[in-house]
Design a protein around this motif. Structure first.
Motif, short mmCIF file in Angstrom:
data_model
loop_
_atom_site.label_atom_id
_atom_site.label_comp_id
_atom_site.label_asym_id
_atom_site.label_seq_id
_atom_site.Cartn_x
_atom_site.Cartn_y
_atom_site.Cartn_z
N PHE A 167 0.81 -1.22 0.00
CA PHE A 167 0.00 0.00 0.00
C PHE A 167 0.84 1.26 0.00
CE2 PHE A 167 0.46 -1.68 4.33
CZ PHE A 167 1.19 -0.66 4.92
N GLN A 292 -1.44 -2.42 11.06
CA GLN A 292 -2.06 -2.31 9.71
C GLN A 292 -3.32 -3.15 9.57
OE1 GLN A 292 -0.83 0.21 8.74
NE2 GLN A 292 1.39 0.24 8.79
N ASP A 330 -0.68 1.80 14.13
CA ASP A 330 -1.34 2.33 12.93
C ASP A 330 -2.17 1.20 12.33
OD1 ASP A 330 0.12 4.68 13.15
OD2 ASP A 330 1.56 4.13 11.59
N SER A 364 -5.89 4.47 0.98
CA SER A 364 -5.84 5.46 -0.09
C SER A 364 -4.94 4.92 -1.21
CB SER A 364 -5.25 6.76 0.50
OG SER A 364 -4.91 7.69 -0.50
N1 5AD Z 1 -3.46 4.36 2.60
C1 5AD Z 1 -3.80 4.54 3.90
N2 5AD Z 1 -2.92 4.58 4.89
C2 5AD Z 1 -1.62 4.39 4.59
N3 5AD Z 1 -0.53 4.38 5.36
C3 5AD Z 1 0.54 4.18 4.57
N4 5AD Z 1 0.15 4.08 3.28
C4 5AD Z 1 -1.19 4.21 3.27
C5 5AD Z 1 -2.16 4.19 2.25
N5 5AD Z 1 -1.86 3.98 0.98
C6 5AD Z 1 -0.58 4.49 6.82
C7 5AD Z 1 0.02 3.25 7.49
C8 5AD Z 1 1.32 3.78 8.02
C9 5AD Z 1 0.97 5.21 8.32
C10 5AD Z 1 2.11 6.13 8.50
O1 5AD Z 1 0.19 5.59 7.21
O2 5AD Z 1 -0.81 2.86 8.54
O3 5AD Z 1 1.78 3.06 9.15
#
Ligand code: 5AD
Length: 472
Positions: A167, A292, A330, A364
């Motif tokens: 992601f 995650q 997160d 996202s």
């Molecule tokens: N969409 C949503 N959240 C994301 N994160 C990283 N990439 C994405 C994404 N594409 C979040 C993760 C990471 C935090 C800093 O941002 O949870 O740990």
């Protein structure tokens, strides 16, 4: 001399980069402007991790350009950091009046480029090239720039990430992992402590991978090596990961009271790091472990490299090593393919683990990441709904954790006046909870004990009547 205003989006690494750029410019004679409107130069230090962050910075830039144009001011404006890196010249195509686009390996060139722009030698500069050794260039601090930073400082230990979570855009914005040397980091920390800093947070995109890619002997501290002559003492264990070796080296700095780090990867919590929590008293009892997802199926698709059971096991070990450790995380909701069952796995793991706080992100799509083209993208309303449900759970569990502090005495490091109410002072517990109390300048920088009287949202309130200063 010109004045500069830097607005920062995103994570603590970005905050640190902005501070280093500000310090660099102050050293060249720039002043720090109190607002965008008053500044000769405005820099937006950007975040790309979600689309929302990018849109905010682009809108901000549009407003800046609109205001400058309508007032016929020749303000210099620029993008720097992650979005500058990932979008480069494309930003100029969209906003042709932007003067500067400065990538994540070029922060140390800010002054040189601004000089050229201000002197009219160049009209526009885009520099997002890779630069060897740029990971060691984020080292200047602005200790007087903000009240808080004089007690607690952030030190950048590495740049980049090789994990390639499906992601995540960070490998594209920050590049591959590059680590500074232990002697270089320790020298910076020593200097900070000599200037009155008591707490240091070691920073990087994936700090637990610190030093894993570097092979040179000059870099690695091997068993028994005495780094600089003045550096100590205890023969180092070659079996320790470079990150734990770094923690040990920083731990030996006299006058430093507290060490934190962010952000680690759960797979980096080997036994040596868990053991460091038991062995190193300055290492604060807090850990940010990005989960995650609580679904093994999602974790695999995300390329995270652990299972829910492995994750829960790390937390059990950390709590055994340091009872009372504050654990935050997160979580992404609505990753492609996430079903209701997968999401419930996340809820159930949160209930089992009881985080002190969790930062929840709606998935996202980031371009050029594998997840963006995965099948079964989750609809936006479902992402929204899961976000809401998880938020409610996390808040309920966290409130219980915070309430358990009522009546307890905790040690805080006082950072300065609260931003919202200058009559209140703010500090942090070792487990990284914010404590507000009726304090004054004399408390700044003190390590002291307060008794917790009540709680607010992710805040503890300490009673000044039972404050005992632990040092004069
Ligand atoms: N969409 C949503 N959240 C994301 N994160 C990283 N990439 C994405 C994404 N594409 C979040 C993760 C990471 C935090 C800093 O941002 O949870 O740990």
């Amino acid at each position: 001399m010109p004045s500069v205003f830097i607005k920062t989006y995103g994570c603590q690494m970005n905050e640190r980069d902005s501070e280093a750029v500000a310090a660099q410019l102050v050293a060249k004679g720039y002043s720090l402007a109190a607002s965008e409107a008053a500044a000769d130069v405005v820099l937006l230090n950007t975040c790309s991790v979600r689309d929302f962050a990018e849109q905010k910075a682009i809108n901000k830039m549009r407003n800046l350009l609109g205001t400058a144009r309508s007032e016929k001011r020749d303000q210099i404006v620029g993008f720097m950091g992650c979005m500058a890196q990932s979008r480069g010249r494309e930003l100029i195509d969209r906003l042709p009046d932007v003067d500067l686009v400065l990538g994540t390996q070029k922060f140390h060139r800010a002054a040189e480029y601004l000089d050229e722009l201000l002197a009219g030698k160049r009209r526009q500069i885009v520099d997002i090239a890779a630069e060897a050794k740029s990971e060691a260039a984020i080292r200047e601090h602005l200790l007087n720039g903000s009240a808080k930073t004089s007690v607690s400082a952030f030190v950048s230990i590495m740049q980049g990430c090789n994990q390639h979570c499906t992601f995540c855009i960070v490998p594209a914005t920050r590049g591959a992992e590059r680590s500074r040397t232990i002697p270089d980091i320790v020298a910076e920390c020593r200097e900070l402590v000599a200037r009155g800093v008591k707490e240091i947070t070691l920073l990087g995109q994936i700090v637990t991978s610190y030093g894993r890619r570097e092979k040179s002997d000059a870099w690695q501290v091997s068993a028994g090596t005495n780094l600089t002559g003045e550096l100590p003492t205890v023969p180092r264990q070659p079996s320790l990961t470079p990150f734990v070796q770094l923690l040990e080296a920083v731990h030996e700095i006299e006058g430093l009271e507290r060490i934190r780090f962010t952000s680690p990867h759960p797979k980096g919590y080997g036994d040596d790091l868990v053991d460091a929590y038991a062995r190193l008293p300055k290492l604060c009892e807090c850990a940010h472990l990005p989960l995650q997802s609580g679904s093994d199926r999602m974790l695999k698709l995300m390329h995270r490299g652990y299972t829910r059971e492995k994750f829960a096991g790390i937390i059990r070990k950390l709590r055994a090593a340091r009872p009372g450790i504050g654990i935050t995380t997160d979580i992404i909701v609505g990753f492609p393919g996430e079903t209701e069952e997968d999401f419930e796995q996340t809820l159930s793991l949160c209930r089992a683990v009881e985080f002190d706080n969790a930062y929840i992100f709606k998935y996202s799509e980031r371009r050029d990441t594998p997840a963006a083209t995965m099948p079964d993208q989750v609809s936006v309303p479902v992402r929204e709904e899961r976000n809401q449900r998880l938020l409610e759970l996390v808040n309920t569990l966290a409130a219980r954790k915070y309430d358990a502090f009522i009546g307890r005495q905790v040690q805080i490091l006082v950072e300065g006046p609260s931003r919202k109410n200058a009559a209140r002072f703010t500090g942090r517990t070792r487990c990284n909870k914010i404590v507000l109390f009726d304090g004054g300048e004399r408390h700044r920088g003190q390590l002291m004990d307060v008794r917790i009287e009540r709680t607010g949202s992710f805040t503890l309130y300490g009673d000044p009547a039972v404050v005992n200063l632990s040092s004069p």
